[in-house]
Design a protein around this motif. Structure first.
Motif, short mmCIF file in Angstrom:
data_model
loop_
_atom_site.label_atom_id
_atom_site.label_comp_id
_atom_site.label_asym_id
_atom_site.label_seq_id
_atom_site.Cartn_x
_atom_site.Cartn_y
_atom_site.Cartn_z
N THR A 1 19.98 3.29 7.90
CA THR A 1 20.82 3.09 6.73
C THR A 1 20.55 4.09 5.60
OG1 THR A 1 18.99 1.68 5.87
CG2 THR A 1 20.81 0.45 7.00
N SER A 2 19.52 5.03 5.91
CA SER A 2 19.22 6.14 4.90
C SER A 2 19.39 5.46 3.45
CB SER A 2 20.23 7.30 4.99
OG SER A 2 20.19 7.78 6.31
N PRO A 3 18.40 4.56 3.00
CA PRO A 3 18.78 3.78 1.62
C PRO A 3 18.37 4.85 0.74
CG PRO A 3 16.84 2.67 3.06
CD PRO A 3 17.40 4.13 3.66
N ASP A 4 19.06 4.80 -0.52
CA ASP A 4 18.79 5.41 -1.67
C ASP A 4 17.21 5.09 -2.33
OD1 ASP A 4 21.26 6.70 -2.03
OD2 ASP A 4 21.86 4.84 -1.81
N GLU A 5 16.97 3.73 -2.21
CA GLU A 5 15.59 3.14 -2.64
C GLU A 5 15.30 2.28 -1.53
OE1 GLU A 5 14.23 4.09 -5.46
OE2 GLU A 5 15.69 4.43 -7.03
N VAL A 6 14.01 2.41 -1.38
CA VAL A 6 12.96 1.38 -0.50
C VAL A 6 12.16 0.93 -1.54
CG1 VAL A 6 11.77 1.08 1.54
CG2 VAL A 6 13.53 2.80 1.56
N LEU A 7 12.28 -0.28 -1.74
CA LEU A 7 11.35 -1.08 -2.71
C LEU A 7 10.33 -1.93 -2.04
CD1 LEU A 7 13.87 -2.34 -5.65
CD2 LEU A 7 12.39 0.04 -5.15
N PHE A 8 8.91 -1.67 -2.21
CA PHE A 8 7.93 -2.29 -1.64
C PHE A 8 7.59 -3.39 -2.85
CE2 PHE A 8 3.06 -2.48 -1.67
CZ PHE A 8 2.99 -3.52 -0.41
N VAL A 9 7.61 -4.51 -2.27
CA VAL A 9 7.67 -6.00 -3.08
C VAL A 9 6.18 -6.44 -2.65
CG1 VAL A 9 8.28 -8.07 -3.52
CG2 VAL A 9 10.03 -6.35 -2.71
N ILE A 10 5.35 -6.48 -3.75
CA ILE A 10 4.05 -7.03 -3.75
C ILE A 10 3.57 -7.97 -4.56
CG2 ILE A 10 3.05 -4.91 -4.95
CD1 ILE A 10 0.72 -5.12 -2.99
N ASP A 11 3.00 -9.06 -3.90
CA ASP A 11 2.57 -10.09 -4.79
C ASP A 11 1.13 -9.46 -5.75
OD1 ASP A 11 0.95 -12.36 -5.81
OD2 ASP A 11 1.50 -13.70 -3.85
N ALA A 12 1.14 -9.64 -7.05
CA ALA A 12 0.23 -9.15 -8.07
C ALA A 12 -0.91 -9.96 -7.51
CB ALA A 12 0.79 -9.50 -9.42
N MET A 13 -1.12 -11.10 -6.94
CA MET A 13 -2.17 -12.00 -6.60
C MET A 13 -3.07 -11.46 -5.56
SD MET A 13 -1.66 -14.65 -8.87
CE MET A 13 -1.87 -16.32 -8.03
N ILE A 14 -2.64 -10.53 -4.90
CA ILE A 14 -3.22 -10.00 -3.41
C ILE A 14 -4.44 -9.27 -3.62
CG2 ILE A 14 -2.02 -7.74 -3.61
CD1 ILE A 14 -1.42 -7.95 -0.56
N GLY A 15 -4.97 -8.78 -4.92
CA GLY A 15 -6.16 -8.42 -5.20
C GLY A 15 -6.50 -7.15 -4.27
N GLN A 16 -7.75 -7.10 -3.81
CA GLN A 16 -8.25 -5.92 -3.32
C GLN A 16 -7.54 -5.57 -1.90
OE1 GLN A 16 -10.23 -3.53 -4.29
NE2 GLN A 16 -11.61 -4.22 -5.81
N ASP A 17 -6.74 -6.33 -1.44
CA ASP A 17 -6.07 -5.97 -0.07
C ASP A 17 -4.87 -5.21 -0.44
OD1 ASP A 17 -7.38 -7.05 1.65
OD2 ASP A 17 -6.25 -9.06 1.74
N ALA A 18 -4.59 -5.01 -1.68
CA ALA A 18 -3.26 -4.17 -2.38
C ALA A 18 -3.22 -2.89 -1.72
CB ALA A 18 -3.24 -4.23 -3.71
N VAL A 19 -4.37 -2.02 -1.84
CA VAL A 19 -4.22 -0.77 -1.37
C VAL A 19 -3.92 -0.47 0.07
CG1 VAL A 19 -5.47 1.54 -1.27
CG2 VAL A 19 -5.49 0.13 -3.37
N ALA A 20 -4.70 -1.23 0.84
CA ALA A 20 -4.50 -1.24 2.37
C ALA A 20 -3.09 -1.57 2.69
CB ALA A 20 -5.44 -2.00 3.06
N THR A 21 -2.57 -2.68 2.08
CA THR A 21 -1.33 -3.10 2.37
C THR A 21 -0.15 -2.11 1.97
OG1 THR A 21 -1.96 -5.39 2.03
CG2 THR A 21 0.09 -5.27 2.21
#
Ligand code: GDP
Length: 300
Positions: free
Chosen positions: A216-236
């Motif tokens: 689809t060659s998107p103009d934007e790809v938005l990564f949706v992340i739960d703010a509660m994820i804590g230290q796993d955030a970076v790896a995810t």
């Protein structure tokens, strides 16, 4: 916003010790930086980011910029503020629209992050701004995801493209491709593609998301992340960056009592800006993300 509450209080406390001092010694600065470091780690900011942040602040806090200032402590507060804004992505970044419609926005993230809800919020937000968005149901994995998007679309007052029943049936890449043709024919100017997510990062679903991106060659790809994820955030975030090379981040569940540090880490480690904040379950609980406002809130 409650999210940065903990980080905010601790940073404010540690900066308070500097207030009223005429001239700062390296010991004053280091004492404060120690507190800031502890506050940030407690708020789930990754160690890498904390190290870089404190070393950048230290360098500036011990430079002439501060020594020659009328009020050195105030100057340090200013520096901490500026460096926080920098880590949070600098200036606010707006959505990129395609020169020739439709603009294609793809959503990706773990299951439960809030993608489907966000699809509705974004569509409603864009519809208010005179756009004609089309929601596309490409999460054919999770039971009832297609149905959920249809409900969200109805509540947002926007159209939903969902030719497949979902529940493990159908080809999401084909749905995505066909939806763009459909949008062209019916003159929808923004296509918002909801994709499948798993509870953990999953090779098969990441490939599916990557295939949708390619098709689809998107103009934007938005990564949706739960703010509660804590230290796993970076790896995810890094796994999704490798998989779908997202262009921006949406932080969800900022209404909860998340430790805000995950946000700082994700932006710093992926060099992608947070573009929107989701602050509740209702379709209107949604706003653009302003790095400078968030930094001021941290220091309030
Ligand atoms: P998806 O699996 O990524 O599509 O996630 P959903 O959109 O289905 O959201 C998962 C759950 O989180 C649902 O119960 C939503 O109502 C809830 N949710 C989504 N965004 C927010 C938010 O910003 N704040 C709160 N409190 N709940 C949210």
């Amino acid at each position: 916003m409650a999210t940065f509450g903990t980080l905010s209080t601790r940073l404010t406390e540690s900066l308070k010790n500097l207030r009223g001092k005429g001239k700062l010694s390296p010991a004053d600065v280091d004492g404060t930086l120690r507190e800031i470091r502890r506050a940030m780690l407690d708020a789930d900011v990754s160690l890498n980011v904390v190290k870089k942040f404190t070393s950048d602040v230290r360098e500036r806090a011990l430079s002439d910029e501060v020594n020659k200032a009328l009020n050195p402590a105030q100057q340090v507060v200013q520096i901490v503020n500026e460096e926080l804004v920098t880590i949070l992505g600098g200036a606010q970044r707006r959505l990129e629209f395609a020169k020739k419609p439709p603009t294609i926005i793809m959503l990706a993230g773990l299951q439960g992050a809030g993608k489907t809800t966000l699809a509705g919020k974004l569509a409603k937000y864009l519809a208010k701004d005179k756009h004609t968005p089309l929601l596309v149901a490409c999460d054919l994995q999770r039971p009832n995801a297609v149905q959920q998007l249809e409900v969200v679309g109805k509540n947002a007052g926007v159209a939903v493209y969902s030719p497949e029943p979902g529940n493990g049936v159908g080809d999401p890449v084909k749905v995505a491709k066909d939806s763009i043709k459909f949008a062209n024919d019916k003159q929808y100017d923004v296509v918002i593609i909801d994709t499948a997510g798993r509870l953990g990062v999953d090779a098969e679903l990441m490939k599916q998301a990557a295939d949708i991106r390619k098709a689809t060659s998107p103009d934007e790809v938005l990564f949706v992340i739960d703010a509660m994820i804590g230290q796993d955030a970076v790896a995810t975030a890094q796994a999704f960056q490798e998989g779908v090379d997202f262009t921006g981040v949406v932080l969800t569940k900022l209404d909860g009592d998340a430790r805000g540090g995950a946000a700082l880490s994700v932006v710093s480690e992926t060099q992608r800006p947070i573009m929107f904040a989701s602050t509740g379950e209702n379709l209107d609980d949604f706003e653009p993300f302003y790095p400078d406002r968030m930094a001021s809130r941290i220091l309030d």
